[in-house]
Design a protein around this motif. Structure first.
Motif, PDB file in Angstrom:
ATOM      1  N   ALA A 265      56.806  33.640  86.554  1.00  0.00           N
ATOM      2  CA  ALA A 265      56.610  34.552  87.629  1.00  0.00           C
ATOM      3  C   ALA A 265      56.793  35.983  87.033  1.00  0.00           C
ATOM      4  CB  ALA A 265      58.128  34.402  88.541  1.00  0.00           C
ATOM      5  N   ARG A 266      57.429  36.224  85.861  1.00  0.00           N
ATOM      6  CA  ARG A 266      57.358  37.582  85.272  1.00  0.00           C
ATOM      7  C   ARG A 266      56.668  37.503  84.137  1.00  0.00           C
ATOM      8  NH1 ARG A 266      63.497  39.276  85.557  1.00  0.00           N
ATOM      9  NH2 ARG A 266      63.718  37.726  87.172  1.00  0.00           N
ATOM     10  N   HIS A 267      55.571  38.125  83.891  1.00  0.00           N
ATOM     11  CA  HIS A 267      54.789  37.983  82.765  1.00  0.00           C
ATOM     12  C   HIS A 267      54.858  38.872  81.656  1.00  0.00           C
ATOM     13  CE1 HIS A 267      52.956  35.115  85.181  1.00  0.00           C
ATOM     14  NE2 HIS A 267      52.734  36.253  86.065  1.00  0.00           N
ATOM     15  N   LEU A 268      54.606  38.614  80.312  1.00  0.00           N
ATOM     16  CA  LEU A 268      54.286  39.802  79.414  1.00  0.00           C
ATOM     17  C   LEU A 268      53.326  40.804  79.968  1.00  0.00           C
ATOM     18  CD1 LEU A 268      54.321  37.558  76.280  1.00  0.00           C
ATOM     19  CD2 LEU A 268      56.132  38.815  77.025  1.00  0.00           C
ATOM     20  N   SER A 269      53.544  42.079  79.390  1.00  0.00           N
ATOM     21  CA  SER A 269      52.706  42.873  80.042  1.00  0.00           C
ATOM     22  C   SER A 269      51.324  42.881  79.253  1.00  0.00           C
ATOM     23  CB  SER A 269      53.212  44.417  79.477  1.00  0.00           C
ATOM     24  OG  SER A 269      53.153  44.593  78.310  1.00  0.00           O
ATOM     25  N   ALA A 270      50.190  43.723  79.687  1.00  0.00           N
ATOM     26  CA  ALA A 270      48.927  43.473  78.903  1.00  0.00           C
ATOM     27  C   ALA A 270      49.107  43.991  77.266  1.00  0.00           C
ATOM     28  CB  ALA A 270      47.953  44.272  79.723  1.00  0.00           C
ATOM     29  N   PRO A 271      49.665  45.144  77.211  1.00  0.00           N
ATOM     30  CA  PRO A 271      49.861  45.181  75.766  1.00  0.00           C
ATOM     31  C   PRO A 271      50.679  44.414  75.096  1.00  0.00           C
ATOM     32  CG  PRO A 271      50.448  47.323  77.335  1.00  0.00           C
ATOM     33  CD  PRO A 271      50.222  46.123  78.091  1.00  0.00           C
ATOM     34  N   ASP A 272      51.699  43.893  75.532  1.00  0.00           N
ATOM     35  CA  ASP A 272      52.278  42.814  74.566  1.00  0.00           C
ATOM     36  C   ASP A 272      51.414  41.628  74.410  1.00  0.00           C
ATOM     37  OD1 ASP A 272      54.669  44.408  74.674  1.00  0.00           O
ATOM     38  OD2 ASP A 272      55.845  43.424  76.382  1.00  0.00           O
ATOM     39  N   LEU A 273      50.825  41.251  75.422  1.00  0.00           N
ATOM     40  CA  LEU A 273      49.937  40.415  75.374  1.00  0.00           C
ATOM     41  C   LEU A 273      48.629  40.243  74.589  1.00  0.00           C
ATOM     42  CD1 LEU A 273      49.522  39.056  79.210  1.00  0.00           C
ATOM     43  CD2 LEU A 273      50.599  37.594  77.043  1.00  0.00           C
ATOM     44  N   ALA A 274      48.212  41.659  74.357  1.00  0.00           N
ATOM     45  CA  ALA A 274      47.189  41.937  73.351  1.00  0.00           C
ATOM     46  C   ALA A 274      47.793  41.931  71.942  1.00  0.00           C
ATOM     47  CB  ALA A 274      46.760  43.283  73.680  1.00  0.00           C
ATOM     48  N   GLN A 275      49.009  42.335  71.684  1.00  0.00           N
ATOM     49  CA  GLN A 275      49.501  42.137  70.404  1.00  0.00           C
ATOM     50  C   GLN A 275      49.785  40.514  69.937  1.00  0.00           C
ATOM     51  OE1 GLN A 275      53.203  44.080  70.172  1.00  0.00           O
ATOM     52  NE2 GLN A 275      53.116  44.399  67.989  1.00  0.00           N
ATOM     53  N   ARG A 276      50.301  39.664  70.995  1.00  0.00           N
ATOM     54  CA  ARG A 276      50.677  38.464  70.946  1.00  0.00           C
ATOM     55  C   ARG A 276      49.255  37.695  70.577  1.00  0.00           C
ATOM     56  NH1 ARG A 276      53.885  34.646  74.170  1.00  0.00           N
ATOM     57  NH2 ARG A 276      53.433  33.487  72.432  1.00  0.00           N
ATOM     58  N   LEU A 277      48.204  38.021  71.226  1.00  0.00           N
ATOM     59  CA  LEU A 277      46.939  37.606  71.135  1.00  0.00           C
ATOM     60  C   LEU A 277      46.221  37.546  69.656  1.00  0.00           C
ATOM     61  CD1 LEU A 277      44.448  36.183  72.725  1.00  0.00           C
ATOM     62  CD2 LEU A 277      43.693  38.504  72.730  1.00  0.00           C
ATOM     63  N   ALA A 278      46.459  38.728  69.329  1.00  0.00           N
ATOM     64  CA  ALA A 278      46.255  39.056  67.628  1.00  0.00           C
ATOM     65  C   ALA A 278      46.912  38.170  66.838  1.00  0.00           C
ATOM     66  CB  ALA A 278      46.250  40.672  67.298  1.00  0.00           C
ATOM     67  N   LEU A 279      48.146  37.884  66.891  1.00  0.00           N
ATOM     68  CA  LEU A 279      49.180  37.260  66.204  1.00  0.00           C
ATOM     69  C   LEU A 279      48.604  35.692  66.348  1.00  0.00           C
ATOM     70  CD1 LEU A 279      52.598  39.003  66.659  1.00  0.00           C
ATOM     71  CD2 LEU A 279      51.056  39.012  64.574  1.00  0.00           C
ATOM     72  N   VAL A 280      48.664  35.324  67.443  1.00  0.00           N
ATOM     73  CA  VAL A 280      48.334  33.929  67.624  1.00  0.00           C
ATOM     74  C   VAL A 280      46.760  33.410  67.019  1.00  0.00           C
ATOM     75  CG1 VAL A 280      48.149  31.933  69.267  1.00  0.00           C
ATOM     76  CG2 VAL A 280      50.055  33.481  69.490  1.00  0.00           C
ATOM     77  N   ARG A 281      45.963  34.149  67.389  1.00  0.00           N
ATOM     78  CA  ARG A 281      44.718  33.793  66.965  1.00  0.00           C
ATOM     79  C   ARG A 281      44.528  33.892  65.484  1.00  0.00           C
ATOM     80  NH1 ARG A 281      41.244  31.788  70.075  1.00  0.00           N
ATOM     81  NH2 ARG A 281      39.259  33.168  69.500  1.00  0.00           N
ATOM     82  N   ASP A 282      45.383  34.886  64.806  1.00  0.00           N
ATOM     83  CA  ASP A 282      45.137  34.988  63.228  1.00  0.00           C
ATOM     84  C   ASP A 282      45.893  33.782  62.695  1.00  0.00           C
ATOM     85  OD1 ASP A 282      43.970  37.378  63.506  1.00  0.00           O
ATOM     86  OD2 ASP A 282      45.501  38.611  62.811  1.00  0.00           O
ATOM     87  N   SER A 283      47.192  33.195  63.396  1.00  0.00           N
ATOM     88  CA  SER A 283      47.713  32.327  62.700  1.00  0.00           C
ATOM     89  C   SER A 283      46.855  30.928  62.861  1.00  0.00           C
ATOM     90  CB  SER A 283      49.183  32.099  63.310  1.00  0.00           C
ATOM     91  OG  SER A 283      48.868  31.909  64.647  1.00  0.00           O
ATOM     92  N   SER A 284      46.007  30.792  63.846  1.00  0.00           N
ATOM     93  CA  SER A 284      45.267  29.454  64.067  1.00  0.00           C
ATOM     94  C   SER A 284      44.458  29.319  62.605  1.00  0.00           C
ATOM     95  CB  SER A 284      44.563  29.699  65.278  1.00  0.00           C
ATOM     96  OG  SER A 284      45.170  29.615  66.396  1.00  0.00           O
ATOM     97  N   GLN A 285      43.575  30.768  62.675  1.00  0.00           N
ATOM     98  CA  GLN A 285      42.702  30.866  61.566  1.00  0.00           C
ATOM     99  C   GLN A 285      43.268  30.572  60.176  1.00  0.00           C
ATOM    100  OE1 GLN A 285      39.465  32.794  63.230  1.00  0.00           O
ATOM    101  NE2 GLN A 285      38.243  32.917  61.125  1.00  0.00           N
ATOM    102  N   ALA A 286      44.531  31.183  59.964  1.00  0.00           N
ATOM    103  CA  ALA A 286      45.226  30.865  58.713  1.00  0.00           C
ATOM    104  C   ALA A 286      45.566  29.612  58.291  1.00  0.00           C
ATOM    105  CB  ALA A 286      46.498  31.627  58.794  1.00  0.00           C
ATOM    106  N   LEU A 287      45.322  28.664  59.379  1.00  0.00           N
ATOM    107  CA  LEU A 287      45.628  27.229  59.165  1.00  0.00           C
ATOM    108  C   LEU A 287      44.577  26.635  58.440  1.00  0.00           C
ATOM    109  CD1 LEU A 287      47.088  26.035  62.547  1.00  0.00           C
ATOM    110  CD2 LEU A 287      48.382  26.310  60.183  1.00  0.00           C
ATOM    111  N   VAL A 288      43.122  27.130  58.656  1.00  0.00           N
ATOM    112  CA  VAL A 288      42.121  26.410  57.779  1.00  0.00           C
ATOM    113  C   VAL A 288      41.822  27.418  56.437  1.00  0.00           C
ATOM    114  CG1 VAL A 288      41.349  25.545  59.849  1.00  0.00           C
ATOM    115  CG2 VAL A 288      40.396  27.739  59.189  1.00  0.00           C
ATOM    116  N   ASP A 289      42.678  28.472  56.247  1.00  0.00           N
ATOM    117  CA  ASP A 289      42.194  29.115  54.941  1.00  0.00           C
ATOM    118  C   ASP A 289      42.434  28.065  53.795  1.00  0.00           C
ATOM    119  OD1 ASP A 289      42.204  31.618  55.933  1.00  0.00           O
ATOM    120  OD2 ASP A 289      44.095  32.335  55.196  1.00  0.00           O
ATOM    121  N   GLY A 290      41.387  28.198  53.174  1.00  0.00           N
ATOM    122  CA  GLY A 290      41.396  27.260  51.846  1.00  0.00           C
ATOM    123  C   GLY A 290      40.728  26.147  51.952  1.00  0.00           C
TER     124      GLY A 290
END
Lengths: 402, 402, 402, 402
Positions: free
Chosen positions: A5-30
């Motif tokens: 019902a109560r969400h993260l704000s857009a700026p918070d989501l933007a920050q989390r998005l960057a983190l989550v997306r990076d961590s996915s990609q980091a899984l295939v590093d190497g």
């Protein structure tokens, strides 16, 4: 949306998005492009597919609807990376995900960048409707679920390789020695089950409702390799009386004689892990067992699996050693809707509800689970035969037997 | 060895080795590692596997035996890249060749270089036994066979991709317009069949022997796409009376309605080729049809397929338009040993003989066949259902019907 | 019709009809309705089905066309008992013939009587066209072929029964002791192959034509159980070098370790026969082996299977011990049309021709073959894996090796 | 034994035994031996097998143990008629029960008489231990369960027959017109679930225990054919959003478009029944639907299936129209052990417990269920895909939605 019902704000989501997306990609590093392209069985998907499908989720459910000027990265991706959403359109056959060499990995990376940029642009906008924010948060949690699948699917792929390649040196490394097994006891009571709606949860964790739970005891740690080895040594895989009938048939038909990644070698038992082939660690939680094996082990140990309600109640009550473990823990509960369960409107309504048949609930989380996903109400689910997940065993028993 | 009595000299072989090995590698120039790693079906193999297996052939059959100081590139390769030689040891399961991400493509290239260097060293030695030279020549011809498979297997893989990627711009590009169909006529006679032993030939082409051939006529070019399209348009795939019973069952079970790479689209028929999706070229030889389809077409056309003896006799007699074509040509002959056939001693005896069951002989050669392989006696063979080879149709008919 | 030019007269056919029809029915004397209703595998059919289908043949191909006032016994039978004739209409799925309890056996007997009466009425008419007589004769030979299938299919059915029931006391009883193995030798020559058209023959035996046969030797009796047992004892089923690649795969996948009806028991080898479980008779011809097994045995014995042309030539030449034997004899010849082969017009054209793919020819006849069917030109055919026929092994070898 | 504490007396059991055994045999009165010998699919068994297996149950579990002088009817039957009891020994493969022609039906009748006589002799003895009496009562209830299976399996067998044979004129004949649909409402409460141990019950109905049930409403009659036809007409089988994912896949793969025994014909819908092909009766309860179909229908109807606890509570509360119906009613509850469930010692412990995986509970009873089996606590269970049982749909909905 039956989501929070109560969400993260857009700026918070933007920050989390960057983190989550990076961590996915980091899984295939190497990793090599080949590592990311192959599909070892229909139940698993190539890492490349996971990376693209999670991107598709944002593109299809968020950008298509809320970013009017968004240009899709490539039109054919709409069907190609659709996993199972009938409301979105056709789906490319799941079992053939590993037959597609192109787009190559680099193109999937470009796809990710394209969508990430558009998402950041969108989240920087002045006002966004509530359901847009909810879908972004769902997309983040969805991607985190796939992060774990990237690892389980890679492990399965590498396990078929006669050269025993390691995924990465420290991945899911060994746990500390297990303490002696203890039990927590709970009296019969009506308990509250399910998520209270504060913070994110998936629709299948809701609504919060009441269950009656009889007196029970629950173990304070998962079963170890050493304990499971005793089961194997006691003929556990040769004694039909320990098994569910269906489990026995599957085990016979597929020639099971130990957990899927155990290897009996001259010098003793080894286990194939993300770190390659390793001596079996007796103090580590047994992992990658099916529901059938978990059930048979529990019967052999004169115990049983907990129901998902017992598990959640124990976790909520702060029982010793419930949260978090190194393995998901099979419960005896079939995956079913909670009383009053409603699916979300639109395509995301297909997220969880339509899979509520012939699967069993796992609780907890594994070494591969993003930490933010580990909560008492989280319901993971897999079919009884599934062995390629980091799934282990926690014992329970009736309170009345003491 | 039933292989040639008089061999190329060691220096000649060394030169040919370099050429053949380079041309294999050139086939994957510009491809991605993913393109080379995937396996589209059990009958096909990844390009990476072909590149390694042909290398294994030299390592196992030549270097192991004749180069005493040779150190294997990697010990596990002996089983891993063994295709089907029981006498060599275990074989990695064929259907799982596409489940192996490592060795990656770059490591296979290194493997090739390692073996190439050792081979050149060996062939520079002062004296080499006859059977060593024979095995090197066999290895070269073996590798050339796999060159064609690299292309047929890549075509099949790419054909499953919804984005229709091309292998390479000019690959197997369009043939000149087909002339009107003519026939060559031969009277009944005893004919000599099989290779005379001068120059290289595979064991299955020998010994040269006699066959009685009744009077026959043979077409002076293969069937074209335009002609085959008329068969399709005339309900060829809906009329069981045109088909062998087994072919009809396969066609129904798999939903055949045209050759495997034909695509019916709004603007007309397209064909998926190594150059991507192309408008169907009416003057080009119909390709990638199974023996069942070739047989049904011939029946529809009031003709039949030639026997392999008729085909070879016509080719030997210099009949118009027999050698070479753009497609392999199905014959009506089941693949069987010639009278007096003997397999070579040792593991290479498994090369051809053990496959002489339930396959049909193709003669000629395709746009993907190395030119030096095209000779009247060459016997290619595939099962009746095989459609992923560059296989077409040449008609014949009884001489007595004119 | 490519069937015989000069036919039996109508009265002669009427007499033969009565005899043949009675002998079919006599095969199920003493059996229970259950014995006649079950289907042990898709390749086999219930005895009840054979009795009805052979009746359907006369009804559909003779009475429907030549007996204008004939009333079908039951309309639904036209599709229900159609084996594989597309030109006649739909066919009931072959694999489901054993799922039909009604019509019960007694009704099938009534069906037979109904058609027999109509046939006798027809054959008593004043004049009948030539092709009617030819179809009656074909129907008789067709029914005789099914007589053998009734026995082979019953044997397979009873072999699955843990109580080892016998079909009948004296059925296919033991043969006299086998003499020492001898060989007949033939020089290379052009030989005439195929039926000369005098008397009945199936279309696949024609036209008579020429083949060139190299010098060969052929054994004067089939391989015995004692000889085959030596192959088994010498690891014949564990040595891939003796087998065709495809045969080895089938044998491994299905766990073959001896002929299908051999049973290894404490007191020694037994064989399940139409007379129940019997001690393996060493002097009897080995029976119920597949083409793969026959081929492997021959390789082990440093011999080979004869071609069908060698076999027929030897039989025509009166070679010792060729006609008749107790088992059908596998040849190395794939089942293919003779040069100039034409199918009959109409539905009976589907009788033989459309099966000429991926099957191998057997020559001779078995203890279950009606004596009138045993002739040098008769071509029986089954797939390589077939083991439920009375199929054995006759050895041959190249003439040049002596 | 977890079976009833207080048993029927030996004389009462003797009387019931005679009745139950006779009623089994009466079910095949008028059938042919072929009807009783065939097996239409692995899930079903021949009627002959049911008649023998229920006899085997008494022989193995009662006579072997408590009648010291009892001579088995035929020794091989011990394994042959063992359905799934590992503790008893080997089992004949289930899928091959229809491949056995002998023992013929008459011999099975003789087997029944032999065991009946021995049972009556035993039950006439002076004193019998408690567990003997309990096993006899279990055997009677076991046989009654198989009585229903005899009918469901025969219906499936006959449904495959193109001639639409009827089992018997009045079998499961039409029900009275359905009243308008009404609902019973219950408030949230803790309810007692399971059998109280007075009178017979199966082990899976025990122990009696508590469950919390939220407020709910339950329909007062099952869904009718007319109502289900509206679902079919509304595209119910073409709309994935109505289906569980797994159900959709099964329905697509098997081509479902209506309940298994419905036949769309020119004059309208027909249903194949035990009385043969009949016009679809709109007022009759829809029957022979799978759990998937029941679930999809409920979703289409904006309702859901009841849990087994709701169902039992409603039945216990005397809600209108719950007991008995003409069809078993699918619940949403996965088949699982009740809290504190214990299996019986010995082989009969395999009776129910080992099947508690991936099946769903049905409650109530059908027109084919013996009346004495219909009680509020009875738990029937089948896999989600099962359609050959007399299984229908009762709707429920959350109490809070009003």
């Amino acid at each position: 949306m039956s989501f929070p019902a109560r969400h993260l704000s857009a700026p918070d989501l933007a920050q989390r998005l960057a983190l989550v997306r990076d961590s996915s990609q980091a899984l295939v590093d190497g990793l090599n492009p080949e590592d990311c392209a192959l599909q070892s069985m229909p139940d698993a998907s190539p890492a490349k597919w996971h990376l693209a499908h999670t991107t598709w989720f944002f593109e299809t459910f968020v950008l298509e609807r809320f970013a009017p000027n968004y240009a899709p990265f490539r039109t054919g991706f709409r069907d190609f990376y659709n996993s199972y959403y009938h409301a979105v359109g056709e789906q490319f056959p799941r079992a053939q995900r590993g037959l597609i060499s192109r787009p190559v990995l680099a193109e999937v990376f470009a796809y990710r960048s394209h969508v990430d940029a558009a998402m950041q642009l969108l989240l920087g906008a002045e006002t966004l409707p509530e359901d847009c924010l909810a879908l972004v948060e769902l997309g983040l949690n969805h991607e985190q679920q796939h992060q774990e699948l990237i690892l389980t699917d890679l492990l399965h792929l590498l396990s078929l390789n006669p050269f025993h390649p390691a995924y990465r040196a420290g991945a899911c490394s060994a746990s500390p020695p297990a303490p002696p097994l203890g039990w927590s006891r709970f009296e019969a009571s009506i308990v509250d089950i399910g998520h209270d709606g504060i913070g994110f949860a998936f629709d299948n964790e809701m609504p919060r409702h009441r269950q009656f739970v009889e007196a029970y005891e629950i173990a304070d740690r998962p079963v170890t390799n050493a304990e499971y080895l005793a089961f194997v040594g006691d003929g556990g895989y040769q004694r039909p009386e320990l098994w569910l009938s269906e489990g026995w048939q599957v085990a016979q038909a597929q020639g099971w004689s130990a957990p899927i990644y155990w290897r009996r070698q001259e010098g003793g038992w080894q286990e194939f892990t993300l770190r390659g082939l390793q001596p079996l660690d007796p103090s580590r939680s047994v992992s990658n067992v099916s529901h059938y094996e978990a059930d048979a082990y529990a019967r052999w140990a004169s115990a049983r699996l907990p129901t998902e309600f017992e598990w959640e109640h124990a976790a909520d009550s702060g029982a010793r050693g419930i949260l978090p473990g190194a393995v998901w823990e099979w419960t005896s509960s079939a995956y079913a809707p909670y009383p009053g369960f409603r699916t979300a409107p639109g395509a995301v309504g297909e997220y969880n509800g339509k899979f509520m048949a012939n699967q069993y609930v796992l609780r907890g989380g594994s070494c591969a689970t993003p930490a933010s996903h580990i909560r008492p109400t989280y319901r993971n689910f897999f079919p009884s035969y599934a062995r390629w997940q980091f799934s282990g065993i926690r014992l329970a028993r009736d309170g009345s037997i003491r």
